[in-house]
Design a protein around this motif. Structure first.
Motif, PDB file in Angstrom:
ATOM      1  N   SER A 185      64.782  11.926  10.451  1.00 28.97           N
ATOM      2  CA  SER A 185      65.450  13.204  10.231  1.00 28.97           C
ATOM      3  C   SER A 185      66.477  13.497  11.318  1.00 28.97           C
ATOM      4  CB  SER A 185      64.425  14.339  10.171  1.00 28.97           C
ATOM      5  OG  SER A 185      63.630  14.354  11.341  1.00 28.97           O
ATOM      6  N   VAL A 186      66.297  12.935  12.518  1.00 32.02           N
ATOM      7  CA  VAL A 186      67.264  13.103  13.601  1.00 32.02           C
ATOM      8  C   VAL A 186      68.378  12.069  13.471  1.00 32.02           C
ATOM      9  CG1 VAL A 186      67.597  13.013  16.103  1.00 32.02           C
ATOM     10  CG2 VAL A 186      65.541  14.082  15.142  1.00 32.02           C
ATOM     11  N   ALA A 187      67.999  10.828  13.232  1.00 32.93           N
ATOM     12  CA  ALA A 187      68.986   9.757  13.155  1.00 32.93           C
ATOM     13  C   ALA A 187      70.007  10.009  12.054  1.00 32.93           C
ATOM     14  CB  ALA A 187      68.291   8.413  12.929  1.00 32.93           C
ATOM     15  N   ILE A 188      69.552  10.513  10.907  1.00 31.15           N
ATOM     16  CA  ILE A 188      70.482  10.724   9.806  1.00 31.15           C
ATOM     17  C   ILE A 188      71.464  11.857  10.124  1.00 31.15           C
ATOM     18  CG2 ILE A 188      69.102  12.385   8.493  1.00 31.15           C
ATOM     19  CD1 ILE A 188      69.890  10.775   5.977  1.00 31.15           C
ATOM     20  N   ARG A 189      71.024  12.843  10.897  1.00 32.79           N
ATOM     21  CA  ARG A 189      71.940  13.912  11.309  1.00 32.79           C
ATOM     22  C   ARG A 189      72.959  13.403  12.323  1.00 32.79           C
ATOM     23  NH1 ARG A 189      70.522  19.209   9.888  1.00 32.79           N
ATOM     24  NH2 ARG A 189      68.610  19.276   8.651  1.00 32.79           N
ATOM     25  N   PHE A 190      72.530  12.544  13.225  1.00 28.47           N
ATOM     26  CA  PHE A 190      73.467  11.971  14.185  1.00 28.47           C
ATOM     27  C   PHE A 190      74.466  11.047  13.479  1.00 28.47           C
ATOM     28  CE2 PHE A 190      70.491  12.425  18.108  1.00 28.47           C
ATOM     29  CZ  PHE A 190      70.652  13.800  18.039  1.00 28.47           C
ATOM     30  N   ALA A 191      74.023  10.379  12.420  1.00 27.14           N
ATOM     31  CA  ALA A 191      74.952   9.567  11.637  1.00 27.14           C
ATOM     32  C   ALA A 191      76.019  10.453  11.005  1.00 27.14           C
ATOM     33  CB  ALA A 191      74.193   8.790  10.563  1.00 27.14           C
ATOM     34  N   LEU A 225      66.814  20.220  18.001  1.00 27.41           N
ATOM     35  CA  LEU A 225      66.141  20.554  19.245  1.00 27.41           C
ATOM     36  C   LEU A 225      65.142  21.703  19.119  1.00 27.41           C
ATOM     37  CD1 LEU A 225      69.201  20.382  21.677  1.00 27.41           C
ATOM     38  CD2 LEU A 225      67.558  18.577  21.168  1.00 27.41           C
ATOM     39  N   ASP A 226      65.024  22.306  17.960  1.00 21.20           N
ATOM     40  CA  ASP A 226      64.144  23.455  17.756  1.00 21.20           C
ATOM     41  C   ASP A 226      62.708  23.103  18.149  1.00 21.20           C
ATOM     42  OD1 ASP A 226      62.675  25.607  16.898  1.00 21.20           O
ATOM     43  OD2 ASP A 226      63.303  25.515  14.812  1.00 21.20           O
ATOM     44  N   ALA A 227      62.249  23.673  19.269  1.00 22.68           N
ATOM     45  CA  ALA A 227      60.929  23.308  19.802  1.00 22.68           C
ATOM     46  C   ALA A 227      59.786  23.854  18.969  1.00 22.68           C
ATOM     47  CB  ALA A 227      60.791  23.816  21.241  1.00 22.68           C
ATOM     48  N   ALA A 228      60.025  24.943  18.245  1.00 21.98           N
ATOM     49  CA  ALA A 228      58.938  25.561  17.489  1.00 21.98           C
ATOM     50  C   ALA A 228      58.711  24.879  16.150  1.00 21.98           C
ATOM     51  CB  ALA A 228      59.236  27.043  17.272  1.00 21.98           C
ATOM     52  N   ASN A 229      59.794  24.573  15.431  1.00 24.97           N
ATOM     53  CA  ASN A 229      59.647  24.096  14.056  1.00 24.97           C
ATOM     54  C   ASN A 229      60.482  22.872  13.718  1.00 24.97           C
ATOM     55  OD1 ASN A 229      57.989  26.443  13.173  1.00 24.97           O
ATOM     56  ND2 ASN A 229      59.857  27.589  13.625  1.00 24.97           N
ATOM     57  N   GLY A 230      61.240  22.346  14.647  1.00 20.97           N
ATOM     58  CA  GLY A 230      62.149  21.250  14.356  1.00 20.97           C
ATOM     59  C   GLY A 230      61.486  19.894  14.253  1.00 20.97           C
ATOM     60  N   PRO A 231      62.278  18.848  13.982  1.00 20.51           N
ATOM     61  CA  PRO A 231      61.724  17.505  13.773  1.00 20.51           C
ATOM     62  C   PRO A 231      61.096  16.892  15.027  1.00 20.51           C
ATOM     63  CG  PRO A 231      64.118  17.432  13.844  1.00 20.51           C
ATOM     64  CD  PRO A 231      63.738  18.875  13.797  1.00 20.51           C
ATOM     65  N   LEU A 232      61.393  17.439  16.211  1.00 24.97           N
ATOM     66  CA  LEU A 232      60.852  16.902  17.457  1.00 24.97           C
ATOM     67  C   LEU A 232      59.787  17.822  18.063  1.00 24.97           C
ATOM     68  CD1 LEU A 232      64.217  15.766  19.107  1.00 24.97           C
ATOM     69  CD2 LEU A 232      62.733  14.466  17.567  1.00 24.97           C
ATOM     70  N   HIS A 233      59.220  18.716  17.267  1.00 25.36           N
ATOM     71  CA  HIS A 233      58.313  19.734  17.816  1.00 25.36           C
ATOM     72  C   HIS A 233      57.059  19.139  18.444  1.00 25.36           C
ATOM     73  CE1 HIS A 233      56.541  19.140  13.796  1.00 25.36           C
ATOM     74  NE2 HIS A 233      55.405  19.501  14.347  1.00 25.36           N
ATOM     75  N   ARG A 234      56.702  17.898  18.080  1.00 26.28           N
ATOM     76  CA  ARG A 234      55.501  17.279  18.652  1.00 26.28           C
ATOM     77  C   ARG A 234      55.818  16.465  19.904  1.00 26.28           C
ATOM     78  NH1 ARG A 234      52.436  14.301  13.763  1.00 26.28           N
ATOM     79  NH2 ARG A 234      50.695  14.423  15.234  1.00 26.28           N
ATOM     80  N   CYS A 235      57.109  16.303  20.203  1.00 25.64           N
ATOM     81  CA  CYS A 235      57.529  15.424  21.295  1.00 25.64           C
ATOM     82  C   CYS A 235      57.932  16.215  22.531  1.00 25.64           C
ATOM     83  CB  CYS A 235      58.717  14.565  20.854  1.00 25.64           C
ATOM     84  SG  CYS A 235      58.381  13.470  19.447  1.00 25.64           S
ATOM     85  N   THR A 236      58.016  15.496  23.645  1.00 28.99           N
ATOM     86  CA  THR A 236      58.649  15.968  24.867  1.00 28.99           C
ATOM     87  C   THR A 236      59.627  14.878  25.293  1.00 28.99           C
ATOM     88  OG1 THR A 236      57.099  14.941  26.431  1.00 28.99           O
ATOM     89  CG2 THR A 236      56.482  17.109  25.512  1.00 28.99           C
ATOM     90  N   ASP A 242      54.945  10.318  16.567  1.00 29.40           N
ATOM     91  CA  ASP A 242      55.496  10.192  15.222  1.00 29.40           C
ATOM     92  C   ASP A 242      55.313  11.484  14.434  1.00 29.40           C
ATOM     93  OD1 ASP A 242      56.435   7.602  15.435  1.00 29.40           O
ATOM     94  OD2 ASP A 242      54.528   6.711  14.849  1.00 29.40           O
ATOM     95  N   SER A 243      56.334  11.856  13.700  1.00 33.12           N
ATOM     96  CA  SER A 243      56.286  13.025  12.823  1.00 33.12           C
ATOM     97  C   SER A 243      56.723  12.586  11.435  1.00 33.12           C
ATOM     98  CB  SER A 243      57.193  14.145  13.347  1.00 33.12           C
ATOM     99  OG  SER A 243      56.766  14.592  14.603  1.00 33.12           O
ATOM    100  N   PRO A 244      55.774  12.218  10.565  1.00 30.56           N
ATOM    101  CA  PRO A 244      56.157  11.737   9.241  1.00 30.56           C
ATOM    102  C   PRO A 244      56.802  12.835   8.424  1.00 30.56           C
ATOM    103  CG  PRO A 244      53.787  12.106   9.353  1.00 30.56           C
ATOM    104  CD  PRO A 244      54.314  12.284  10.750  1.00 30.56           C
ATOM    105  N   GLY A 245      57.575  12.415   7.431  1.00 31.46           N
ATOM    106  CA  GLY A 245      58.198  13.374   6.532  1.00 31.46           C
ATOM    107  C   GLY A 245      57.190  13.950   5.557  1.00 31.46           C
ATOM    108  N   MET A 246      57.696  14.737   4.631  1.00 31.70           N
ATOM    109  CA  MET A 246      56.829  15.380   3.659  1.00 31.70           C
ATOM    110  C   MET A 246      56.227  14.356   2.699  1.00 31.70           C
ATOM    111  SD  MET A 246      56.890  18.559   4.383  1.00 31.70           S
ATOM    112  CE  MET A 246      57.872  19.863   5.132  1.00 31.70           C
ATOM    113  N   THR A 247      55.023  14.653   2.215  1.00 31.02           N
ATOM    114  CA  THR A 247      54.387  13.832   1.193  1.00 31.02           C
ATOM    115  C   THR A 247      54.428  14.578  -0.132  1.00 31.02           C
ATOM    116  OG1 THR A 247      52.210  14.736   1.726  1.00 31.02           O
ATOM    117  CG2 THR A 247      52.873  12.718   2.866  1.00 31.02           C
TER     118      THR A 247
END
Length: 285
Positions: A185-191, A225-236, A242-247
């Motif tokens: 979800s991050v890589a595709i936005r940077f692309a 970069l949204d720390a509360a709800n964004g794609p990296l919320h589990r990371c520092t 890993d944060s898998p996408g929706m199922t």
């Protein structure tokens, strides 16, 4: 007695010379005197801060440089709303980002104290992580500044991005992951940002690079970069998780209509009741 020849006049379509030869002149003579806001010394949330050594902050200097280019383009515009549009669409968004005391590039500084703020760190992308590289531009097409969006991210995007990274995942804070390339979800936005960047640097519109920040980089990075709800919320920055996408459950057969049906999709009621609508449509024929 012959009358003197009239003085030659400049052609009406002559290009307007720039008002400021360099973006530092623009900053000192026009931009800084135009900014008049309340600066905070302690409370940082929803307040503004400043650093007199703004030029020592690359994420600030690059914005001022492109803001200057947009300013000169505004002066050449014949639209009556050019100045107002420049202020609302370029000047205000850039200044708001730069002065953001809570999370912006100067969040460590005050008007009397300078402290450098590092850009976002990253681990190198493993070779072959993104598969084969894209083909080179065809002959006659201008070459790309960066061959792949991973190079664009490492060499241009992240070095001009400096924010406050939070230690906890709170609303309104930012977080980051050094292994950004593991997050689709991050890589595709940077692309997408890379494609927008390549288009902007080649654009005839001299406001394109300023617009790249305001309309693309800033909104995309706020999401990433949204720390509360964004794609990296589990990371520092020092730990990747890993944060898998929706199922999704398997879609029942014919749930969205019979394959090959000619009934317009807007006439179907999605779900178990679609067959009655389809039958009614068929009976009208």
């Amino acid at each position: 007695m012959t009358s003197p020849s009239p003085a030659p006049t400049a052609p009406t379509n002559a290009p307007i010379p720039p008002q400021f030869r360099h973006f530092t002149d623009f900053a000192q003579a026009w931009m800084l005197p135009t900014i008049s806001v309340r600066l905070a010394e302690a409370n940082r949330e929803n307040t503004y801060t400043w650093c007199t050594r703004w030029w020592a902050h690359r994420p600030v200097a690059v914005r001022v440089a492109h803001l200057h280019t947009a300013f000169e383009a505004m002066r050449r515009s014949k639209a009556g709303s050019a100045l107002s549009t420049f202020l609302l669409s370029h000047f205000d968004p850039h200044v708001t980002h730069i002065l953001d005391a809570a999370n912006g590039p100067l969040h460590r500084c005050t008007r009397t104290h300078h402290q450098s703020t590092p850009s976002l760190p990253f681990d190198p992308v493993p070779p072959g992580w993104f598969g084969t590289r894209p083909a080179e531009p065809q002959q006659g097409q201008p070459p790309r500044k960066f061959g792949h969006y991973s190079e664009f991210t490492e060499q241009w995007l992240l070095p001009v991005t400096s924010v406050k990274v939070a230690a906890n995942n709170r609303e309104g804070q930012y977080t980051w992951c050094r292994q950004w390339w593991r997050h689709q979800s991050v890589a595709i936005r940077f692309a997408g940002l890379h494609a927008s960047f390549e288009a902007a640097v080649k654009a005839e519109d001299k406001m394109a690079m300023s617009s790249l920040f305001v309309r693309h980089i800033d909104p995309q990075m706020r999401h990433v970069l949204d720390a509360a709800n964004g794609p990296l919320h589990r990371c520092t920055p020092d730990r990747h998780i890993d944060s898998p996408g929706m199922t999704g459950k398997e879609i029942p057969a014919n749930w969205f209509g019979t394959p090959g049906s000619t009934i317009p999709i807007e006439h179907l009621g999605f779900g178990p009741d679609f067959r009655t609508l389809a039958s009614a449509e068929g009976n009208d024929e």
